[in-house]
Motif scaffolding. Structure first.
Motif, PDB file in Angstrom:
ATOM      1  N   PRO A 536       0.819  -1.221   0.000  1.00 34.55           N
ATOM      2  CA  PRO A 536       0.000   0.000   0.000  1.00 34.55           C
ATOM      3  C   PRO A 536       0.854   1.275   0.000  1.00 34.55           C
ATOM      4  O   PRO A 536       1.933   1.319   0.594  1.00 34.55           O
ATOM      5  CB  PRO A 536      -0.784  -0.089   1.315  1.00 34.55           C
ATOM      6  N   ASN A 538       0.248   3.836   1.662  1.00 36.59           N
ATOM      7  CA  ASN A 538       0.356   4.332   3.042  1.00 36.59           C
ATOM      8  C   ASN A 538       1.671   3.920   3.681  1.00 36.59           C
ATOM      9  O   ASN A 538       2.233   4.632   4.505  1.00 36.59           O
ATOM     10  CB  ASN A 538      -0.803   3.781   3.889  1.00 36.59           C
ATOM     11  N   TYR A 539       2.145   2.738   3.312  1.00 34.47           N
ATOM     12  CA  TYR A 539       3.420   2.257   3.851  1.00 34.47           C
ATOM     13  C   TYR A 539       4.554   3.206   3.478  1.00 34.47           C
ATOM     14  O   TYR A 539       5.394   3.542   4.316  1.00 34.47           O
ATOM     15  CB  TYR A 539       3.701   0.840   3.322  1.00 34.47           C
ATOM     16  N   ASP A 541       4.324   6.398   2.537  1.00 30.64           N
ATOM     17  CA  ASP A 541       4.150   7.693   3.195  1.00 30.64           C
ATOM     18  C   ASP A 541       4.733   7.654   4.603  1.00 30.64           C
ATOM     19  O   ASP A 541       5.400   8.586   5.045  1.00 30.64           O
ATOM     20  CB  ASP A 541       2.654   8.053   3.279  1.00 30.64           C
ATOM     21  N   ASP A 542       4.453   6.569   5.302  1.00 27.85           N
ATOM     22  CA  ASP A 542       4.963   6.458   6.662  1.00 27.85           C
ATOM     23  C   ASP A 542       6.482   6.298   6.672  1.00 27.85           C
ATOM     24  O   ASP A 542       7.176   6.849   7.536  1.00 27.85           O
ATOM     25  CB  ASP A 542       4.304   5.271   7.368  1.00 27.85           C
ATOM     26  N   ALA A 544       8.552   7.518   4.613  1.00 29.45           N
ATOM     27  CA  ALA A 544       9.125   8.856   4.389  1.00 29.45           C
ATOM     28  C   ALA A 544       9.091   9.663   5.678  1.00 29.45           C
ATOM     29  O   ALA A 544      10.021  10.428   5.967  1.00 29.45           O
ATOM     30  CB  ALA A 544       8.347   9.564   3.283  1.00 29.45           C
ATOM     31  N   ALA A 545       8.024   9.501   6.461  1.00 26.88           N
ATOM     32  CA  ALA A 545       7.924  10.253   7.711  1.00 26.88           C
ATOM     33  C   ALA A 545       8.880   9.709   8.760  1.00 26.88           C
ATOM     34  O   ALA A 545       9.487  10.450   9.518  1.00 26.88           O
ATOM     35  CB  ALA A 545       6.483  10.203   8.237  1.00 26.88           C
ATOM     36  N   ARG A 546       9.023   8.397   8.795  1.00 29.40           N
ATOM     37  CA  ARG A 546       9.824   7.759   9.843  1.00 29.40           C
ATOM     38  C   ARG A 546      11.313   7.921   9.614  1.00 29.40           C
ATOM     39  O   ARG A 546      12.094   8.014  10.552  1.00 29.40           O
ATOM     40  CB  ARG A 546       9.521   6.257   9.889  1.00 29.40           C
ATOM     41  N   MET A 547      11.736   7.832   8.348  1.00 29.68           N
ATOM     42  CA  MET A 547      13.164   7.725   8.060  1.00 29.68           C
ATOM     43  C   MET A 547      13.591   8.821   7.106  1.00 29.68           C
ATOM     44  O   MET A 547      12.825   9.293   6.284  1.00 29.68           O
ATOM     45  CB  MET A 547      13.470   6.372   7.421  1.00 29.68           C
ATOM     46  N   ASP A 548      14.829   9.153   7.238  1.00 31.62           N
ATOM     47  CA  ASP A 548      15.418  10.121   6.340  1.00 31.62           C
ATOM     48  C   ASP A 548      15.732   9.366   5.042  1.00 31.62           C
ATOM     49  O   ASP A 548      16.729   8.669   4.939  1.00 31.62           O
ATOM     50  CB  ASP A 548      16.720  10.621   6.985  1.00 31.62           C
ATOM     51  N   PRO A 604       3.917  -7.192   9.244  1.00 28.31           N
ATOM     52  CA  PRO A 604       2.464  -6.922   9.266  1.00 28.31           C
ATOM     53  C   PRO A 604       1.948  -6.391   7.929  1.00 28.31           C
ATOM     54  O   PRO A 604       0.818  -6.698   7.530  1.00 28.31           O
ATOM     55  CB  PRO A 604       2.314  -5.854  10.362  1.00 28.31           C
ATOM     56  N   ILE A 605       2.777  -5.611   7.232  1.00 27.64           N
ATOM     57  CA  ILE A 605       2.377  -5.091   5.917  1.00 27.64           C
ATOM     58  C   ILE A 605       2.234  -6.258   4.933  1.00 27.64           C
ATOM     59  O   ILE A 605       1.251  -6.364   4.191  1.00 27.64           O
ATOM     60  CB  ILE A 605       3.458  -4.099   5.397  1.00 27.64           C
ATOM     61  N   ALA A 608      -0.773  -8.577   5.845  1.00 23.51           N
ATOM     62  CA  ALA A 608      -2.066  -7.973   5.462  1.00 23.51           C
ATOM     63  C   ALA A 608      -2.271  -8.068   3.962  1.00 23.51           C
ATOM     64  O   ALA A 608      -3.374  -8.357   3.489  1.00 23.51           O
ATOM     65  CB  ALA A 608      -2.125  -6.518   5.935  1.00 23.51           C
ATOM     66  N   ARG A 612      -5.228 -10.054   2.012  1.00 27.15           N
ATOM     67  CA  ARG A 612      -6.093  -9.490   0.960  1.00 27.15           C
ATOM     68  C   ARG A 612      -6.118 -10.397  -0.263  1.00 27.15           C
ATOM     69  O   ARG A 612      -7.159 -10.645  -0.845  1.00 27.15           O
ATOM     70  CB  ARG A 612      -5.573  -8.116   0.528  1.00 27.15           C
TER      71      ARG A 612
END
Lengths: 621, 621
Positions: A536, A538-539, A541-542, A544-548, A604-605, A608, A612
């Motif tokens: 996904p 969303n993975y 996006d996160d 990018a937020a979590r890591m440089d 978990p990604i 999931a 699906r």
């Protein structure tokens, strides 16, 4: 003498004794509850044990005895007299007395010693002996050094010390002082290991003990200190474990025997030291063998070709194809009258065998035999190579090939090799890891199998969140890291491994192949038409937020459904195929630097996404 | 507003949202991992939630933020900005920030406050708010009072406090200081309960939380202190529980709703107080109804007669018999077109209903309806009595009868009563307890069902050793002790309850009948030809050693296969029938003094004897 306490095994007392004898134990401790709930008399227990060749080395436990006020003190001595009569009926001369946990107990070592002396005196009058053990949660005596102090104070020939590795190591007591205890004053040694847990020691002990080698305790330091004492009495497992209580008795007893053989091998100067053939030096997974029906041949061949494998040979006498890429070989077995076929009847189309490259296959076979593993020899054609093989726990095979044979002779001898296709490979060079699924009650059995025979090390435990429950995952890895086998189990029946276990009776579910350039490889796989598991947005996006992250790198990963992890040792990139025929799947990965993990943070990604896929294919129950 | 965090429920994000909406929640916290692994976009989550009538009250958690050194501090603020964008896409205005667990965090409340002020300022610029929560294992902030101190220091309108009952009660923090916090400064309240466990708080929190009312925390004191604040925002469950992760999402969501309704009812002066119909005053189990086929009629009738029951009536319009002894009625239902028949198709011959005597049946039905329990009304004949009934979790019925109707009118109206037989009864006067079996993932659901609707209390948990695994047992008991319902579950599939669950889909497995003189009663039962479960002689030998027993009494017990227990409150005697048709069994018991337990110490003896019976009858798989 190799022994075990009946509480370690499931079933009624006769199930337990039979399983214990069959696994090759010589001695048994009768856990009293097992006797109380049994339908037969103590004399019948004695006869059954005798007929099975088992010596009853102890009745246990005798609780809450020492340092009690009156009238309990007198009552306790009367209780002891009754148990002495029982011991004579059972045909055992030894009673295990564990330190008092009662709030009524007095904190007075002299009183404790006097009581034990009195009990020992009475025991001696019956020709019996007693042993005193410090329970880790004893009211006043919880340290084996205090128990030894009391045994010394009591100073009676029918009273000795009982050591238990759990009670010692759970409290993180030093093991060096054990070495100073004279071996002949130790009447019994009980062995148990455990995972490291931060919980009250009583619950830890009652539910989470395991066989030595299955846990994280420093059993080696305990065994070495014990060797210094010159102790030459029984080594006896005493395991309280919820899973063992529910597991088949023979499997547990076999694990216990494997564990004990490993422990005997831990201190060369001990009286019970048993030399063992050395564990192998490993050199990677040499091949995988799939058992297939004709119907699945075309789709799997398509996948293999899309992954850059090339069909390079045909078995001289059997309906078996050989595929290759880089250092990897894949065997497709279509036989209908063979081990592979039998395995397929139980597990469906699946990986039925792995080949390990090891320095000395016959030495491994000898070591495996010492650990009571089953060997396998199938029928071979004239002039064909005999490759030694072991049976894994669920019945699949592990072939053992030395590197020289592996390089060339093995395939040339048994296969009609054809010229290589022109199709370029995809840069996949080696099998990075192979994940196996088993019932959660059996995870420790598999761990011990790989640890004892191959000296693989257990990695850290991970709890992976599947949308429908937790999955426990722990990798067994060869010392040099060339063979990695994650073990996965789930108590939840609707998780990916839970369903695989229920529907296909476990075995290999994941095959991870390594490349040096995952971007080029994945591009090639996509070009070849291999489906990849959708990750996904969303993975990313996160991420990018979590890591440089370099935005271009991130975009390149997202375009290719590549997952990412990083730690202080290096970086990790991974992509997945969907499930093949709802059974197994492939992982494509690249390790950079010295990253040695498996990307558990991404599990978990992946789970999931697989869930699906299964929902969409309509095969979810 | 009634809310719940998505992590509390199994499935993928859409399964979770659907189950949450269906259970009647109005708000939902999006646990970020559930979003990351989901295939759709944040906008699609917003639309799905909207279409289900759910407000997304929070995105959570935002971890390891406050009091970090550079460059992490700047990175963290950038990370926050990304999550603000995500929140806008999701359509939520609130982010939960939990206290930092990183070893890099600085122990400096002013720095923490400054960082949170900065973050709140940025959030406000987007029209968003943040809330700060003390994690029980936070590096420097683990107490809600310290988090409140930091929120006050930061002093920003877009920053508020988040309270979580788990983090408060797990550390045994006082709840009184909560009352002094202004309600409008609390932005979110999360609710979770837990069993009392002596383990590290992180593992306790991640694996063992449960819905309020299912655990042992003092939720009432938390809710009352909260009421004092005037807080009127969402009450939101946040439960990490291994079983919930594996359980069907709708069942868990329903339990969550029941729990929340119970919590709203805990403090009359709270803004969210909801009045509920009172729980009943109970007056014992009035009757049991068996669903039977014609084949099992004769053997069960034989057992009932041997136990001293007398057939006293025949239903006026249905194929149903009525039996009686003392205060007890037993209904045998042979209907083939009825609820009982449907139940029999799933569960086999079994207890399909219980009748409870309660002061006001309609009030219980109203309370049950408030807790979303299902009612049942079957067809009744002309002039027959309509008895209100609830459906239990596995589908059996609980009939509710007021004592006056129970005394006479109920049976006279619906049954053709016959003259009593001459056969004397066996002194069995009342149903002492009825044990039910369920999957271990469902034990907490049953507990909450009885607690919410009937206000039954949960007794202590027992782990009973079956020869083939552990059995968890916990009794739910009415306040006056007249109705006792032990709940039994086993993860091990070969234990007595494990097999019952697997083969018969759970339900009632044990019916315990009380006498005032167990020796006379058992003599009568034996004389009547009722088989009793054989108890081994070893049990009695040990009893004699353990306890100061009158030898004659001991002999009388052994002669009759009567088991014994004793505590400071009184004495307990119990005997068992074998399993009837490999399904259910009866216990005969006598309580002396004020003994309120169930003889758990004897359960391993009983379970082993039952296991032998099953082995001998050859029905073990």
């Amino acid at each position: 003498m190799r022994a075990i306490a009946t509480v370690s095994i499931s079933g009624d007392l006769s199930d337990k004794l039979e399983a214990i004898a069959r696994a090759g134990f010589e001695g048994v401790e009768i856990f009293e509850n097992d006797l109380l709930s049994w339908g037969g008399t103590p004399e019948e227990v004695r006869e059954l044990a005798q007929s099975l060749g088992l010596k009853i080395i102890a009745l246990q436990p005798f609780r809450d005895f020492e340092a009690m006020p009156e009238p309990q003190r007198t009552r306790n001595l009367e209780r002891a007299e009754r148990k002495f009569e029982l011991m004579k009926a059972l045909g055992t001369d030894f009673l295990l007395v564990c330190s008092n946990t009662s709030n009524h107990a007095v904190d007075d070592p002299e009183r404790a010693a006097a009581d034990l002396r009195e009990m020992a005196e009475r025991a001696q009058a019956h020709g019996l002996r007693i042993g005193f053990e410090a329970l880790a949660w004893g009211r006043h005596i919880s340290d084996y050094r205090d128990a030894w102090d009391i045994v010394q104070r009591a100073d009676h020939p029918a009273l000795g010390l009982v050591l238990d590795s759990f009670h010692t190591l759970a409290l993180d007591l030093p093991t060096d002082p054990i070495a100073a205890i004279p071996g002949e004053r130790i009447f019994l040694v009980q062995l148990a290991d455990a995972p490291v847990m931060d919980m009250d020691v009583l619950s830890w002990s009652r539910h989470h003990r395991c066989f030595p080698g299955q846990g994280r305790f420093s059993m080696a330091s305990f065994m070495q200190a014990l060797a210094d004492t010159g102790y030459n009495g029984p080594l006896s497992h005493e395991i309280f474990n919820d899973s063992f209580r529910a597991a088949p008795p023979r499997e547990t007893a076999l694990d216990g025997m494997r564990s004990l053989i490993l422990m005997e091998n831990m201190a060369e100067h001990s009286p019970f030291f048993q030399s063992l053939p050395s564990p192998p030096v490993c050199d990677g997974v040499h091949f995988m063998e799939f058992t297939l029906d004709e119907e699945s041949a075309a789709p799997l061949s398509h996948w293999l070709a899309a992954m850059g494998f090339c069909r390079i040979g045909r078995h001289r006498s059997k309906n078996i194809d050989l595929w290759q890429q880089g250092d990897m070989h894949v065997v497709l077995n279509f036989e209908t009258d063979s081990f592979a076929h039998t395995y397929r009847l139980i597990h469906g189309i699946s990986v039925c065998a792995m080949g390990f490259r090891v320095n000395d296959p016959e030495l491994v076979m000898a070591r495996a035999s010492a650990f009571q593993a089953r060997s396998y020899s199938g029928p071979i054609g004239a002039g064909e190579l005999k490759i030694p093989a072991l049976r894994g726990i669920e019945g699949s095979l592990i072939y053992l090939v030395d590197p020289e044979t592996a390089r060339d002779r093995q395939w040339r001898t048994d296969f009609e090799l054809s010229a290589h296709d022109e199709q370029p490979d995809a840069g996949l060079a080696r099998i990075d890891h192979i994940s196996q699924v088993m019932p959660s009650t059996q995870l420790l059995s598999w761990q011990l199998f790989y640890k004892t025979i191959f000296d693989f090390e257990a990695g850290s435990e991970h709890e992976l969140a599947d949308p429908r429950g937790l999955v426990l995952s722990q990798a067994m890895t060869s010392r040099d890291g060339t063979i990695r086998l994650p073990l996965n189990a789930s108590q939840a029946t609707e998780t990916l491994p839970g369903r695989f276990q229920a529907e296909h009776k476990g075995g290999v579910q994941q095959i991870a192949l390594a490349t040096e350039d995952i971007f080029a490889t994945v591009d090639q796989l996509i070009a070849n038409g291999l489906p990849l598991l959708d990750i996904p947005a969303n993975y990313y996006d996160d991420l990018a937020a979590r890591m440089d992250m370099d935005p271009e790198l991130l975009q390149a990963m997202q375009d290719r459904n590549i997952l990412y992890d990083r730690n202080e040792d290096g970086e990790f990139f991974q992509a997945y195929t969907p499930l093949f025929a709802d059974r197994f799947y492939f992982e494509i990965l690249e390790r950079r630097g010295n990253y040695q993990q498996f990307g558990a943070v991404n599990a978990p990604i992946r789970l999931a996404a697989q869930s699906r896929q299964v929902s969409q294919s309509g095969s979810r129950r």
